[in-house]
Design a protein around this motif. Sequence first.
Motif, PDB file in Angstrom:
ATOM      1  N   LEU A  23       0.812  -1.214   0.000  1.00 55.69           N
ATOM      2  CA  LEU A  23       0.000   0.000   0.000  1.00 55.69           C
ATOM      3  C   LEU A  23       0.848   1.268   0.000  1.00 55.69           C
ATOM      4  CD1 LEU A  23      -2.881  -0.869   2.506  1.00 55.69           C
ATOM      5  CD2 LEU A  23      -3.022  -0.654   0.026  1.00 55.69           C
ATOM      6  N   PHE A  24       1.992   1.253   0.665  1.00 56.06           N
ATOM      7  CA  PHE A  24       2.792   2.466   0.820  1.00 56.06           C
ATOM      8  C   PHE A  24       3.205   3.088  -0.515  1.00 56.06           C
ATOM      9  CE2 PHE A  24       6.680   4.871   1.620  1.00 56.06           C
ATOM     10  CZ  PHE A  24       6.268   5.692   2.659  1.00 56.06           C
ATOM     11  N   PRO A  25       3.782   2.322  -1.460  1.00 55.15           N
ATOM     12  CA  PRO A  25       4.138   2.954  -2.740  1.00 55.15           C
ATOM     13  C   PRO A  25       2.932   3.423  -3.547  1.00 55.15           C
ATOM     14  CG  PRO A  25       4.507   0.588  -2.823  1.00 55.15           C
ATOM     15  CD  PRO A  25       4.222   0.924  -1.400  1.00 55.15           C
ATOM     16  N   ILE A  26       1.781   2.762  -3.348  1.00 52.36           N
ATOM     17  CA  ILE A  26       0.573   3.202  -4.050  1.00 52.36           C
ATOM     18  C   ILE A  26       0.143   4.574  -3.546  1.00 52.36           C
ATOM     19  CG2 ILE A  26      -1.879   2.717  -4.424  1.00 52.36           C
ATOM     20  CD1 ILE A  26      -1.202  -0.250  -4.374  1.00 52.36           C
ATOM     21  N   LEU A  27       0.177   4.762  -2.230  1.00 55.65           N
ATOM     22  CA  LEU A  27      -0.202   6.054  -1.656  1.00 55.65           C
ATOM     23  C   LEU A  27       0.759   7.152  -2.099  1.00 55.65           C
ATOM     24  CD1 LEU A  27      -1.108   4.922   1.974  1.00 55.65           C
ATOM     25  CD2 LEU A  27      -2.677   5.452   0.110  1.00 55.65           C
ATOM     26  N   ILE A  28       2.049   6.861  -2.126  1.00 54.35           N
ATOM     27  CA  ILE A  28       3.027   7.850  -2.585  1.00 54.35           C
ATOM     28  C   ILE A  28       2.805   8.184  -4.053  1.00 54.35           C
ATOM     29  CG2 ILE A  28       5.475   8.271  -2.997  1.00 54.35           C
ATOM     30  CD1 ILE A  28       4.673   8.451  -0.083  1.00 54.35           C
ATOM     31  N   ALA A  29       2.547   7.151  -4.877  1.00 56.59           N
ATOM     32  CA  ALA A  29       2.314   7.381  -6.306  1.00 56.59           C
ATOM     33  C   ALA A  29       1.078   8.233  -6.535  1.00 56.59           C
ATOM     34  CB  ALA A  29       2.184   6.043  -7.027  1.00 56.59           C
ATOM     35  N   LEU A  30       0.017   7.991  -5.754  1.00 52.30           N
ATOM     36  CA  LEU A  30      -1.198   8.802  -5.889  1.00 52.30           C
ATOM     37  C   LEU A  30      -0.934  10.252  -5.505  1.00 52.30           C
ATOM     38  CD1 LEU A  30      -3.869   6.319  -4.480  1.00 52.30           C
ATOM     39  CD2 LEU A  30      -3.648   7.103  -6.837  1.00 52.30           C
ATOM     40  N   GLY A  31      -0.147  10.471  -4.467  1.00 50.82           N
ATOM     41  CA  GLY A  31       0.191  11.828  -4.090  1.00 50.82           C
ATOM     42  C   GLY A  31       1.002  12.539  -5.160  1.00 50.82           C
ATOM     43  N   ALA A 207      -4.353  19.684  -2.285  1.00 52.53           N
ATOM     44  CA  ALA A 207      -4.977  19.179  -1.061  1.00 52.53           C
ATOM     45  C   ALA A 207      -5.117  17.655  -1.111  1.00 52.53           C
ATOM     46  CB  ALA A 207      -6.342  19.828  -0.859  1.00 52.53           C
ATOM     47  N   TYR A 208      -5.502  17.128  -2.277  1.00 52.85           N
ATOM     48  CA  TYR A 208      -5.578  15.676  -2.431  1.00 52.85           C
ATOM     49  C   TYR A 208      -4.209  15.038  -2.247  1.00 52.85           C
ATOM     50  CZ  TYR A 208     -10.306  16.169  -4.358  1.00 52.85           C
ATOM     51  OH  TYR A 208     -11.640  16.432  -4.534  1.00 52.85           O
ATOM     52  N   ALA A 209      -3.159  15.665  -2.807  1.00 50.86           N
ATOM     53  CA  ALA A 209      -1.806  15.132  -2.660  1.00 50.86           C
ATOM     54  C   ALA A 209      -1.406  15.070  -1.187  1.00 50.86           C
ATOM     55  CB  ALA A 209      -0.815  15.982  -3.448  1.00 50.86           C
ATOM     56  N   LEU A 210      -1.718  16.135  -0.439  1.00 54.82           N
ATOM     57  CA  LEU A 210      -1.404  16.154   0.989  1.00 54.82           C
ATOM     58  C   LEU A 210      -2.124  15.033   1.725  1.00 54.82           C
ATOM     59  CD1 LEU A 210      -0.060  17.523   3.403  1.00 54.82           C
ATOM     60  CD2 LEU A 210      -2.037  19.053   3.549  1.00 54.82           C
ATOM     61  N   TRP A 212      -3.016  12.072   0.471  1.00 49.35           N
ATOM     62  CA  TRP A 212      -2.369  10.788   0.154  1.00 49.35           C
ATOM     63  C   TRP A 212      -1.043  10.645   0.904  1.00 49.35           C
ATOM     64  CZ3 TRP A 212      -5.473   7.367  -1.414  1.00 49.35           C
ATOM     65  CH2 TRP A 212      -6.460   7.622  -2.361  1.00 49.35           C
ATOM     66  N   PHE A 213      -0.247  11.711   0.952  1.00 50.36           N
ATOM     67  CA  PHE A 213       1.027  11.642   1.662  1.00 50.36           C
ATOM     68  C   PHE A 213       0.811  11.444   3.159  1.00 50.36           C
ATOM     69  CE2 PHE A 213       2.885  14.375  -1.935  1.00 50.36           C
ATOM     70  CZ  PHE A 213       3.304  13.251  -2.613  1.00 50.36           C
ATOM     71  N   THR A 214      -0.207  12.098   3.710  1.00 51.02           N
ATOM     72  CA  THR A 214      -0.522  11.928   5.134  1.00 51.02           C
ATOM     73  C   THR A 214      -0.919  10.482   5.420  1.00 51.02           C
ATOM     74  OG1 THR A 214      -1.262  14.230   5.287  1.00 51.02           O
ATOM     75  CG2 THR A 214      -1.989  12.717   7.020  1.00 51.02           C
ATOM     76  N   MET A 215      -1.717   9.903   4.548  1.00 52.31           N
ATOM     77  CA  MET A 215      -2.101   8.500   4.724  1.00 52.31           C
ATOM     78  C   MET A 215      -0.886   7.590   4.671  1.00 52.31           C
ATOM     79  SD  MET A 215      -5.611   8.434   2.439  1.00 52.31           S
ATOM     80  CE  MET A 215      -5.833   6.666   2.645  1.00 52.31           C
ATOM     81  N   ALA A 216       0.087   7.912   3.809  1.00 52.43           N
ATOM     82  CA  ALA A 216       1.307   7.106   3.725  1.00 52.43           C
ATOM     83  C   ALA A 216       2.092   7.183   5.037  1.00 52.43           C
ATOM     84  CB  ALA A 216       2.162   7.570   2.554  1.00 52.43           C
ATOM     85  N   VAL A 217       2.187   8.383   5.618  1.00 55.53           N
ATOM     86  CA  VAL A 217       2.892   8.542   6.889  1.00 55.53           C
ATOM     87  C   VAL A 217       2.179   7.785   8.003  1.00 55.53           C
ATOM     88  CG1 VAL A 217       3.579  10.211   8.640  1.00 55.53           C
ATOM     89  CG2 VAL A 217       3.917  10.737   6.222  1.00 55.53           C
TER      90      VAL A 217
END
Length: 239
Positions: A23-31, A207-210, A212-217
Amino acid sequence: MPAKKISVPLIRNWPVTLLSAGLFPILIALGLWQLQRAGEKAVLSAELNARLSAQPVEPAMMRGFERYTPIKLTGFFAEDYFLLDNRTRAGRIGYEVLQVFVTPEAHWLINRGWVPAPNRRTLLPKIPVSQGIRTINGFLYPVAESTPTKHLPETLPERRIQSLDTRFTRALGVNNEKWSLRLSADSNAALVTDWLWINSGPERHRAYALQWFTMAVVLAILWAFTATRFSALSKYENK
């Protein structure tokens, strides 16, 4: 005697670890994708503002057509008009009025703007008639490419239409089937305009990017506490 070090495996939950690793690289890629979209929208917004603020020109003076370019036409409206269905303004359902404008050089498809729909579906709105020679101002807007069909005849539909595409413009016989003209608010014969040129601005994508990155963290933190022995090791080393 010195305390003997104990070897403790770092990973204690492999299913959670594998799930997090997927999941982690997917969240980063979406961001990153949302940041890319924000950049594209920023360029589009700058292009839009520059062109909408320019003075309208006649088509004969243009080397090529570009979206949002302001142009002016002199001619008259054809009698027939069409209603583009399911268009909203301020939450109210209505239609956008499409009409052919005839100039000495070409026939253009004009979007005059929006009118509210009557309370009953069986009724159609009354459209103000615009007759005589006049000069109108508007902005070039692309027409969607029609989907391939099995040699269906390009005949005009009923007055109420569900979509605007090149099959419709070809049936109308306009000269520039891939372009329409959206009237400016101060133009002669304009109805309610309030055009929505861009569906969302770059701020929304950032805002969407933030998010996704927050979810990754958050995912990384949850993985560290639920699938590893970081907390246990830190307690052991402090003793």
